[in-house]
Design an enzyme around this catalytic site. Structure first.
Site, short mmCIF file in Angstrom:
data_model
loop_
_atom_site.label_atom_id
_atom_site.label_comp_id
_atom_site.label_asym_id
_atom_site.label_seq_id
_atom_site.Cartn_x
_atom_site.Cartn_y
_atom_site.Cartn_z
N ARG A 86 82.51 -87.10 -42.29
CA ARG A 86 81.02 -87.67 -42.63
C ARG A 86 80.37 -87.96 -41.32
NH1 ARG A 86 79.78 -91.15 -47.74
NH2 ARG A 86 77.81 -90.03 -47.55
N GLN A 187 74.72 -94.68 -56.41
CA GLN A 187 75.41 -95.99 -55.84
C GLN A 187 75.03 -97.21 -56.36
OE1 GLN A 187 74.77 -93.53 -54.11
NE2 GLN A 187 75.97 -92.99 -52.52
N ASP A 228 74.28 -97.38 -41.81
CA ASP A 228 75.38 -96.44 -41.50
C ASP A 228 75.47 -96.36 -40.03
OD1 ASP A 228 74.73 -96.14 -44.51
OD2 ASP A 228 76.58 -94.87 -44.02
O1 MRU Z 1 76.96 -92.21 -48.98
P1 MRU Z 1 77.52 -93.66 -49.19
O2 MRU Z 1 77.32 -94.15 -50.40
O3 MRU Z 1 78.78 -94.10 -48.18
O4 MRU Z 1 76.08 -94.61 -48.37
C1 MRU Z 1 76.45 -96.03 -48.29
C2 MRU Z 1 75.13 -96.63 -47.51
O5 MRU Z 1 74.27 -96.01 -47.22
C3 MRU Z 1 75.25 -98.03 -47.30
O6 MRU Z 1 74.14 -98.76 -47.27
C4 MRU Z 1 75.90 -98.31 -46.00
O7 MRU Z 1 77.18 -97.49 -45.86
C5 MRU Z 1 76.27 -99.62 -45.75
S1 MRU Z 1 77.65 -100.43 -46.83
C6 MRU Z 1 78.27 -101.45 -46.07
#
Ligand code: MRU
Length: 342
Positions: A86, A187, A228
């Site tokens: 990713r 999520q 992220d």
């Molecule tokens: O695609 P994901 O579910 O991995 O995305 C997660 C997010 O965007 C969260 O807001 C981010 O990772 C911060 S979590 C501690």
């Protein structure tokens, strides 16, 4: 490696297991992960997800493989492959860089294992610091809006933005959370709702497009989101839909906070435009899937735009809640983020 236990990942008596976040909240299934292909698949299908947790999951696997006798060259390939799963969450790159350095040491097995253990324990401590600092911004009775899942499921500790909410509830009580369901992968609806229920924090689930009318009605006091990747100028990438909230918060004069640990800070990336945004499968938007199976409602060949993240410009952020402190616009303009990482 010593036993390491978190809400959605466990290393116990030599076995690495991962809670399937795709099947939550209706099924709680733990996958055993013994090889790189399995971990890559778990990450790519978001069974393991959340910026900090992806990095930690990959790290624990590499340490486990080192202990199992995998060669130095094979471990180097494993690190490269896991890092490529990713592209947006920088925590994965941070963890893999640490492991690469450990792999260069003479006693690389011990170095890789202790690095993975440290990364895991460090994440718990970083979460605690962010939660403490962020909770100080919350008042009793606040209605807080959040997006995606940023809780204990996404980290080794209590979480980032959701960790702040947890700590604020412990400290003041009387917190209510508006939970964006977070299309396309839900999520918020699946994971944040599950965690808030487990923590007995009152919440109300909304579709993402309901946030504007709630704000207009004066029903949102503050917004806390995770990140992220935070660039050197304070721009940040987070789950797609975060930027919408930032624009709306600005219009309605609602404080908008981003919460992230030092491991999410990437000062090599100068601004948000330089952050690579992961593009995902069209089927995630054509329909929905989960523990119940799959339902496709759009025409099967519908053309789809599906970026997993968007970028919020620093100008829309009220405060950056990091483990080291809460920083405002003036701190960011003076280049505090670069100083923190130097
Ligand atoms: O695609 P994901 O579910 O991995 O995305 C997660 C997010 O965007 C969260 O807001 C981010 O990772 C911060 S979590 C501690």
């Amino acid at each position: 490696m010593q036993d390491l236990i978190a809400s959605s990942i466990k290393y116990q008596q030599g076995t690495l297991t991962v809670l399937d976040q795709y099947l939550l909240p209706h099924q709680q299934h733990w996958h055993v992960c013994n090889d790189v292909e399995t971990m890559k698949d778990l990450i790519l299908t978001l069974k393991i997800r959340g910026a900090p947790l992806i990095g930690l999951g990959a790290s624990l696997l590499v340490a486990h493989l080192a202990e199992q006798g995998m060669s130095q060259s094979a471990l180097a390939i494993a690190i490269d492959e896991l890092e490529a799963t990713r592209p947006t969450a920088v925590n994965l790159m941070h963890c893999m860089a640490k492991l690469r350095a450990a792999l260069a040491e003479t006693d690389y097995v011990a170095a890789v294992v202790s690095t993975a253990e440290q990364l895991f324990k460090e994440d718990i401590a970083l979460c605690d610091s962010m939660a403490e600092r962020g909770a100080a911004l919350v008042n009793k009775g606040d209605n807080i809006l959040t997006h995606c899942n940023t809780g204990a499921l996404a980290t080794a500790g209590v979480g980032t933005a959701l960790g702040v909410i947890y700590k604020a509830q412990q400290r003041h009580g009387d917190i209510h959370v508006w939970v964006d369901e977070t299309r396309p992968l839900l999520q918020g609806g699946r994971l944040t709702a599950f965690e808030l229920e487990r923590w007995q924090i009152p919440y109300t689930l909304i579709c993402d497009n309901m946030a504007a009318s709630l704000m207009a009605a004066g029903k949102v006091d503050k917004i806390f989101v995770g990140a992220d990747r935070i660039a050197a100028n304070g721009d940040f990438a987070n789950k797609v839909g975060t930027y919408n909230l930032a624009v709306l918060a600005h219009f309605h004069n609602i404080p908008f906070y981003v919460v992230g640990p030092l491991t999410t800070l990437d000062t090599q990336t100068l601004c948000g435009a330089d952050i690579e945004i992961e593009q995902r499968s069209p089927n995630e938007v054509r329909g929905v899937s989960g523990s119940f199976g799959e339902a496709m409602w759009a025409p099967i060949n519908a053309k789809v735009y599906n970026p997993a993240f968007d970028v919020t410009p620093a100008s829309l952020v009220t405060g950056w809640v990091l483990d080291s402190g809460v920083y405002n616009q003036s701190d960011i303009k003076q280049g505090i983020l670069k100083q923190l990482k130097s």
